[in-house]
Design an enzyme around this catalytic site. Structure first.
Site, PDB file in Angstrom:
ATOM      1  N   CYS A  79      38.938  52.055  42.586  1.00  0.00           N
ATOM      2  CA  CYS A  79      39.897  50.968  42.747  1.00  0.00           C
ATOM      3  C   CYS A  79      41.333  51.472  42.595  1.00  0.00           C
ATOM      4  O   CYS A  79      41.779  52.284  43.392  1.00  0.00           O
ATOM      5  CB  CYS A  79      39.575  49.830  41.775  1.00  0.00           C
ATOM      6  SG  CYS A  79      40.368  48.255  42.238  1.00  0.00           S
ATOM      7  N   HIS A 115      34.297  47.925  43.128  1.00  0.00           N
ATOM      8  CA  HIS A 115      33.672  48.105  41.815  1.00  0.00           C
ATOM      9  C   HIS A 115      32.168  47.878  41.903  1.00  0.00           C
ATOM     10  O   HIS A 115      31.650  46.862  41.422  1.00  0.00           O
ATOM     11  CB  HIS A 115      34.268  47.116  40.815  1.00  0.00           C
ATOM     12  CG  HIS A 115      35.660  47.449  40.387  1.00  0.00           C
ATOM     13  ND1 HIS A 115      35.935  48.405  39.432  1.00  0.00           N
ATOM     14  CD2 HIS A 115      36.854  46.952  40.788  1.00  0.00           C
ATOM     15  CE1 HIS A 115      37.241  48.478  39.241  1.00  0.00           C
ATOM     16  NE2 HIS A 115      37.831  47.616  40.057  1.00  0.00           N
ATOM     17  N   SER A 150      38.251  43.376  43.271  1.00  0.00           N
ATOM     18  CA  SER A 150      39.179  42.553  42.505  1.00  0.00           C
ATOM     19  C   SER A 150      40.506  43.302  42.438  1.00  0.00           C
ATOM     20  O   SER A 150      40.734  44.103  41.544  1.00  0.00           O
ATOM     21  CB  SER A 150      38.626  42.292  41.098  1.00  0.00           C
ATOM     22  OG  SER A 150      39.552  41.552  40.335  1.00  0.00           O
ATOM     23  N   GLU A 187      30.029  49.134  40.158  1.00  0.00           N
ATOM     24  CA  GLU A 187      29.461  49.200  38.804  1.00  0.00           C
ATOM     25  C   GLU A 187      29.563  47.877  38.047  1.00  0.00           C
ATOM     26  O   GLU A 187      29.001  47.744  36.946  1.00  0.00           O
ATOM     27  CB  GLU A 187      30.166  50.300  37.999  1.00  0.00           C
ATOM     28  CG  GLU A 187      31.544  49.956  37.459  1.00  0.00           C
ATOM     29  CD  GLU A 187      32.647  49.994  38.505  1.00  0.00           C
ATOM     30  OE1 GLU A 187      33.792  49.606  38.176  1.00  0.00           O
ATOM     31  OE2 GLU A 187      32.391  50.406  39.657  1.00  0.00           O
ATOM     32  N   LYS A 220      45.154  37.885  46.256  1.00  0.00           N
ATOM     33  CA  LYS A 220      44.213  38.792  45.615  1.00  0.00           C
ATOM     34  C   LYS A 220      42.915  38.883  46.409  1.00  0.00           C
ATOM     35  O   LYS A 220      42.349  37.864  46.820  1.00  0.00           O
ATOM     36  CB  LYS A 220      43.915  38.307  44.189  1.00  0.00           C
ATOM     37  CG  LYS A 220      43.017  39.229  43.395  1.00  0.00           C
ATOM     38  CD  LYS A 220      42.819  38.694  41.980  1.00  0.00           C
ATOM     39  CE  LYS A 220      41.965  39.629  41.133  1.00  0.00           C
ATOM     40  NZ  LYS A 220      41.780  39.111  39.747  1.00  0.00           N
ATOM     41  N   ARG A 227      39.238  33.588  32.999  1.00  0.00           N
ATOM     42  CA  ARG A 227      40.423  34.033  32.254  1.00  0.00           C
ATOM     43  C   ARG A 227      41.692  33.593  32.963  1.00  0.00           C
ATOM     44  O   ARG A 227      42.624  33.067  32.346  1.00  0.00           O
ATOM     45  CB  ARG A 227      40.390  35.551  32.124  1.00  0.00           C
ATOM     46  CG  ARG A 227      41.614  36.184  31.455  1.00  0.00           C
ATOM     47  CD  ARG A 227      41.739  37.637  31.869  1.00  0.00           C
ATOM     48  NE  ARG A 227      41.999  37.783  33.302  1.00  0.00           N
ATOM     49  CZ  ARG A 227      41.839  38.914  33.975  1.00  0.00           C
ATOM     50  NH1 ARG A 227      41.383  39.992  33.365  1.00  0.00           N
ATOM     51  NH2 ARG A 227      42.123  38.970  35.271  1.00  0.00           N
TER      52      ARG A 227
END
Length: 313
Positions: free
Chosen positions: A142, A235, A192, A237, A163, A249
């Site tokens: 990333c 990502h 992300s 993972e 985003k 969040r």
């Protein structure tokens, strides 16, 4: 074979519950075997989560892995206790005289800053330069991938209008490259991020090749000529609920955040996300360790520093 991690690392309990064979330092010293030495430069704010996620995918192979953790010097983590950092993390200066089979450079939540304004940028540049002579294969993730492409090849990151957030379908463009051996033609990866790297900028560098991409998320995987540097924009993972935690969040903080795409069933945040990327993650990291690291690294890892290659035994 197990992944060797520091004694008492919180990931140990989680991975043991998942039937991933974990070996602590105490047990490992009784075995006469040369494990693959993997260094993890963890730039993520939620360090324990990232340690666990990467230890999970690195430990899901027949190879024995020895994982060591480092973090930037002088950068105080706001989300991880000082006790955890002191107990499990080393500084770059403590490892810089050594050589490693592999290095993983994670993402970081600093995308909206110019690279040069990131407080640990000079140290990261030192580590990336050092990796060319002291690491056999480096995996950038990333923002870490964007940082590596910028530092090594001058490729800029570019802001996105909003985003890039969700789980996106990707296509393998070079199925013959060993990183994607055994992959389906299409596979899923979470993203992300607020910035991207243009394909045209990558293709303008002869040493680089795009390996996989997505119509929605853009370029996903890039390699150098010899495959010793890999750049991954997403990502694989991530856990099932990582994007959910980020979404909740940001909602709680009043941020202007859209629902992650292709993630919640029926786009309903009250429902449990369905994991569609786990097999991709396991195969990706298994291929990297087996083919990009184990099959090509020197048996004596110190030979990396001197450009020698010795036959595996």
């Amino acid at each position: 074979m197990p992944i060797k991690i520091p004694n008492q690392l919180p990931a140990t309990e989680t991975l043991t519950r998942e039937n991933i064979f974990v070996m602590t330092e105490t047990r490992a010293i009784t075995q006469d075997i040369r494990p693959l030495q993997i260094l993890l430069l963890n730039l993520m704010p939620t360090k324990v989560d990232t340690e666990t996620q990467l230890a999970r995918v690195l430990g899901n192979t027949p190879l024995q892995i020895e994982l060591e953790l480092i973090a930037p010097t002088g950068h105080v983590s706001k989300n991880t206790s000082a006790e955890h950092m002191l107990a499990f993390y080393k500084t770059f200066d403590e490892v810089k005289e050594r050589t490693f089979d592999g290095l993983v450079i994670t993402g970081a939540p600093v995308e909206n800053l110019p690279f040069e304004e990131v407080d640990y940028w000079p140290e990261l540049c030192r580590i990336m330069d050092w990796s060319r002579t002291h690491v056999h294969s480096t995996l950038h993730i990333c923002w870490g991938a964007q940082a590596g492409l910028y530092h090594h090849y001058g490729i800029p990151k570019r802001p996105l209008p909003q985003k890039l957030f969700g789980v996106f379908e990707h296509t393998v463009e070079d199925p013959n490259f060993i990183l994607f051996r055994g992959f389906d033609d299409r596979f899923q990866v979470p993203h992300s991020r607020h910035t991207t790297v243009d394909r045209a900028d990558i293709e303008a560098v002869p040493e680089l090749k795009v390996l996989a991409s997505s119509p929605e998320a853009g370029v996903y995987a890039v390699k150098t000529d010899g495959g010793r540097q890999i750049f991954l924009m997403g990502h694989a993972e991530y856990d099932r609920d990582t994007l959910k935690k980020e979404y909740l969040r940001d909602v709680a903080a009043g941020a202007d955040i859209q629902l992650p795409k292709h993630y919640f069933p029926n786009d309903d945040p009250a429902q449990t996300p369905v994991v569609t990327w786990r097999s991709c993650a396991n195969l990706l990291y298994s291929n990297w360790l087996n083919y990009n690291v184990y099959q090509t690294a020197p048996y004596d890892i110190r030979d990396i520093q001197f450009g020698r290659r010795t036959e595996q035994t």
